[in-house]
Design an enzyme around this catalytic site. Structure first.
Site, PDB file in Angstrom:
ATOM      1  N   GLY A 196       0.827  -1.193   0.000  1.00 17.99           N
ATOM      2  CA  GLY A 196       0.000   0.000   0.000  1.00 17.99           C
ATOM      3  C   GLY A 196       0.865   1.248   0.000  1.00 17.99           C
ATOM      4  O   GLY A 196       2.048   1.210   0.342  1.00 17.99           O
ATOM      5  N   CYS A 197       0.275   2.381  -0.356  1.00 16.20           N
ATOM      6  CA  CYS A 197       1.051   3.619  -0.452  1.00 16.20           C
ATOM      7  C   CYS A 197       1.515   4.100   0.920  1.00 16.20           C
ATOM      8  O   CYS A 197       2.711   4.328   1.139  1.00 16.20           O
ATOM      9  CB  CYS A 197       0.251   4.693  -1.184  1.00 16.20           C
ATOM     10  SG  CYS A 197      -1.411   4.988  -0.531  1.00 16.20           S
TER      11      CYS A 197
END
Length: 319
Positions: free
Chosen positions: A121-122
């Protein structure tokens, strides 16, 4: 086994190619002779039979889908087809049998040999890049109650949030995740090797792309009393030689900015700010939420899985 030789052409199907992440991945692959994209016409993009055929005929399938759809797509792939998978959703980031696609943390060889890779995920990319190496090195405790304050460009929220921020009367700041149950929590805890879940405070600003992830630390309250300079030195050593992740020297900047219309980037910058005595620290990661936080990471993993130069097709600062 990784694909070879370098001259081979690898077929790639991006399932969900019309979304923000899929479009960015396709743009990074455009013009690269090592890849041949399998593209469905618009009328068949949601046709299950057409998607199944494409998924099973590709060398690599990249899933740019919501979690439930990504699980469904992964289950459509016949193990005998030989298709390898990169999942950009959060569906498999802590799932058994999936390699976590952060090569700097899990090892490039592991990603290169994996059949199923889950893209990080970012927000977790920034958190893990900072905390995981320091926990492994024994400089930070694995049982500390970590907090994460983070701000992102609105492109990470998908079409609905993009539309909201690009219309008249758009918010100047959006904070969320107040139920303390954000889907990134398990990913951050698991891959940093922590005993407790983190407290995560995400927010969004009116910039299309870009992200700053910060972990404030009271080092003086920790049993081993680590020093901010020691944390920075350890991160320097861990990422030495990386073309994607860089660690800034002490006092390199006095402020950090996100540009409203920043160009795309697949790099990640890490900072360790400490007070004069070194017992307070702010660990900070700056990255493009669509770059190392999504599409750039997928292309980096794709390169490794296909036995190609790791940074081929990535947007990185000049050496």
């Amino acid at each position: 086994m990784a694909f070879s030789p370098l001259t081979a052409v690898h077929s790639v199907f991006i399932d969900g190619a019309a979304g923000t992440t899929g479009l960015e991945i396709a743009a990074r692959l455009e013009g690269r002779s090592e890849f041949e994209l399998i593209v469905l016409e618009d009328a068949k993009r949601k046709d299950a039979a057409a998607r199944r055929d494409a998924l099973n005929s590709a060398d690599i399938a990249i899933l740019c889908l919501p979690d439930d759809a990504a699980i469904e797509a992964a289950n459509m792939i016949n193990p005998s087809s030989g298709t390898r998978v990169i999942d950009a959703s959060s569906a498999h980031r802590t799932a058994a049998g999936w390699c976590y696609g952060f090569p700097e943390l899990v090892g490039r060889e592991r990603v290169a040999e994996a059949r199923r890779v889950s893209n990080p995920g970012c927000y977790p990319s920034g958190f893990l890049a900072l905390v995981a190496p320091l926990v492994r090195a024994g400089l930070l405790p694995n049982d500390w109650p970590y907090t994460v304050n983070a701000v992102s460009g609105y492109s990470g929220g998908g079409k609905a949030l993009i539309e909201r921020f690009e219309q008249d009367g758009a918010p100047a700041f959006r904070s969320y995740g107040y139920d303390m149950a954000h889907k990134h929590l398990s990913e951050m805890k698991a891959h940093a090797g922590l005993k407790h879940s983190v407290i995560f405070a995400p927010s969004v600003v009116p910039a299309y792309r870009g992200m700053i992830v910060e972990i404030p630390l009271h080092l003086g309250a920790m049993a081993d009393n680590p020093h901010a300079d020691a944390l920075r030195a350890s991160l320097h050593k861990f990422y030495q030689g990386s073309a994607v992740v860089s660690v800034h020297d002490k006092g390199a900047v006095g402020e950090l900015l996100l540009e409203k219309n920043a160009p795309s980037s697949d790099a990640m910058e890490l900072f360790v700010f400490g007070n004069e005595g070194g017992w307070h620290a702010r660990l900070v990661a700056r990255l493009d939420n669509l770059g190392k936080g999504a599409s750039g990471a997928a292309v980096q993993n794709l390169n490794l899985m296909c036995d190609l130069p790791e940074t081929a097709g990535l947007v990185l600062p000049a050496a």
